[in-house]
Design an enzyme around this catalytic site. Structure first.
Site, PDB file in Angstrom:
ATOM      1  N   LYS A 106      35.614  50.950  42.897  1.00 44.91           N
ATOM      2  CA  LYS A 106      35.170  51.925  44.217  1.00 44.91           C
ATOM      3  C   LYS A 106      36.087  53.848  44.001  1.00 44.91           C
ATOM      4  O   LYS A 106      35.470  54.112  44.834  1.00 44.91           O
ATOM      5  CB  LYS A 106      36.084  50.841  45.148  1.00 44.91           C
ATOM      6  CG  LYS A 106      35.103  49.229  44.778  1.00 44.91           C
ATOM      7  CD  LYS A 106      36.201  48.780  45.743  1.00 44.91           C
ATOM      8  CE  LYS A 106      35.576  46.975  45.654  1.00 44.91           C
ATOM      9  NZ  LYS A 106      36.592  46.129  45.932  1.00 44.91           N
TER      10      LYS A 106
ATOM     11  N   GLN B  76      42.336  44.439  48.514  1.00 43.42           N
ATOM     12  CA  GLN B  76      41.436  43.841  47.119  1.00 43.42           C
ATOM     13  C   GLN B  76      42.247  42.409  47.099  1.00 43.42           C
ATOM     14  O   GLN B  76      42.973  42.229  46.574  1.00 43.42           O
ATOM     15  CB  GLN B  76      41.565  44.895  46.254  1.00 43.42           C
ATOM     16  CG  GLN B  76      41.338  44.545  44.232  1.00 43.42           C
ATOM     17  CD  GLN B  76      39.650  44.245  44.697  1.00 43.42           C
ATOM     18  OE1 GLN B  76      39.336  45.882  45.208  1.00 43.42           O
ATOM     19  NE2 GLN B  76      38.629  44.196  43.828  1.00 43.42           N
TER      20      GLN B  76
ATOM     21  N   ASP C 138      34.726  45.690  53.498  1.00 48.00           N
ATOM     22  CA  ASP C 138      35.215  44.547  53.613  1.00 48.00           C
ATOM     23  C   ASP C 138      34.114  43.067  54.308  1.00 48.00           C
ATOM     24  O   ASP C 138      33.161  42.785  53.283  1.00 48.00           O
ATOM     25  CB  ASP C 138      35.901  43.865  52.368  1.00 48.00           C
ATOM     26  CG  ASP C 138      36.442  43.948  51.106  1.00 48.00           C
ATOM     27  OD1 ASP C 138      35.533  45.038  50.262  1.00 48.00           O
ATOM     28  OD2 ASP C 138      37.886  44.205  50.902  1.00 48.00           O
TER      29      ASP C 138
HETATM   30  N1  GUN Z   1      37.996  41.440  45.089  1.00 46.13           N
HETATM   31  C1  GUN Z   1      36.548  41.045  44.440  1.00 46.13           C
HETATM   32  N2  GUN Z   1      35.505  41.170  44.778  1.00 46.13           N
HETATM   33  C2  GUN Z   1      36.535  41.419  45.872  1.00 46.13           C
HETATM   34  C3  GUN Z   1      35.576  42.252  47.591  1.00 46.13           C
HETATM   35  O1  GUN Z   1      34.271  42.782  47.276  1.00 46.13           O
HETATM   36  N3  GUN Z   1      36.763  43.178  48.055  1.00 46.13           N
HETATM   37  C4  GUN Z   1      38.058  43.016  47.836  1.00 46.13           C
HETATM   38  N4  GUN Z   1      38.755  43.721  49.022  1.00 46.13           N
HETATM   39  N5  GUN Z   1      38.831  42.644  46.991  1.00 46.13           N
HETATM   40  C5  GUN Z   1      37.586  41.636  45.998  1.00 46.13           C
END
Ligand code: GUN
Length: 263
Positions: free
Chosen positions: A45, A89, A112
């Protein structure tokens, strides 16, 4: 077009858009785990944000942090006008209730798309629907089967496909094999997010089916999807180099949307 090429094209468009912005959109990521897979996602990211030219910061918090202290940190960022998008996350340590944290993020900054009042659509479902739409796939009246009922993927994906007028069936790990086969035989679109390497073998699928593989299974140092590779179908998303890239692309699209909404 492959997902890799599609994502390169879309990121180039976003980069041009961001270049025209006097103040750059700013994403803030909170990570509360030492999980290797999570760190890989977070680094991806951060890399994407740098590529597109948006700002991104990562705050790593100790895994012993209490829920109340984590919410205090979220609150500070909720109130910080310099931050446009905020994600926590997943997964979180055991002492913290994931749902409480999803509710703690300001819905205007929830890039998200996890908060029930979020202005944004969840990244993985939106990434999938945008890509399939680009590929000319339509949803109205199609039989869509979603295998997996997680809060992050299965449920929001089923909701989004329903809003596109597909006939949506959610199946899961407790579905009887004969029922699974029945639904697969009639499916036009199969999205699988069940966390089981090679679960979908393809013997019951139509040749015209579209298979979206959301699985990320690590086995002997390699990544595998939830479907066997190279099924005899019209379109199948690969793993790796598939849905994960779409999720990250959509996160940046949501960040730009949050920035444009203003706070
Ligand atoms: N953990 C696995 N995928 C994601 C996601 O898309 N967003 C977040 N915040 N945590 C994750």
């Amino acid at each position: 077009m492959t997902i890799k090429d599609y994502v390169v094209m879309e990121k180039a468009k976003l980069k041009t858009l961001v270049e025209s912005m006097p103040v750059k959109p700013h994403l803030f990521i909170i990570q509360v785990n030492d999980d290797e897979a999570s760190t890989t996602y977070v680094n991806g990211k951060l890399r994407d944000c740098a590529e597109v030219g948006v700002r991104a910061d990562l705050m790593k918090l100790p895994i012993t942090i209490s829920q109340a202290d984590l919410i205090k940190e979220i609150d500070k960022l909720n109130k910080n006008p310099d931050v446009h998008g905020l994600i926590v996350q997943m997964p979180l340590p055991k002492q913290i209730d994931e749902e409480a944290i999803k509710f703690a993020v300001n819905p205007l900054k929830d890039v998200d798309g996890f908060h029930p009042f979020s202005k944004m659509t969840a990244c993985t479902p939106k990434g999938i629907v945008d890509y399939l739409t680009f590929e000319g796939i339509t949803f109205q009246g199609k039989n869509a089967v979603v295998i997996g009922r997680s809060n992050i993927v299965g449920k929001p994906l089923a909701k989004l496909l329903t809003s596109k007028n597909a006939n949506v069936t959610i199946l899961h790990s407790k579905t009887k094999p004969e029922d699974m086969n029945f639904y697969l035989e009639h499916a036009d679109i199969v999205c699988i997010a069940i966390g089981h390497k090679g679960f979908l073998t393809g013997e019951h699928l139509k040749k015209t089916a579209v298979v979206v593989d959301v699985g990320i299974n690590r086995f002997e140092g390699k990544l595998y999807g939830d479907a066997e590779p190279n099924l005899n179908v019209a379109l199948q998303t690969p793993v790796p180099g598939g849905v994960g890239l779409l999720t990250r692309l959509t996160l940046i699209k949501n960040l730009i949307e949050a920035y444009q909404h203003g706070i």
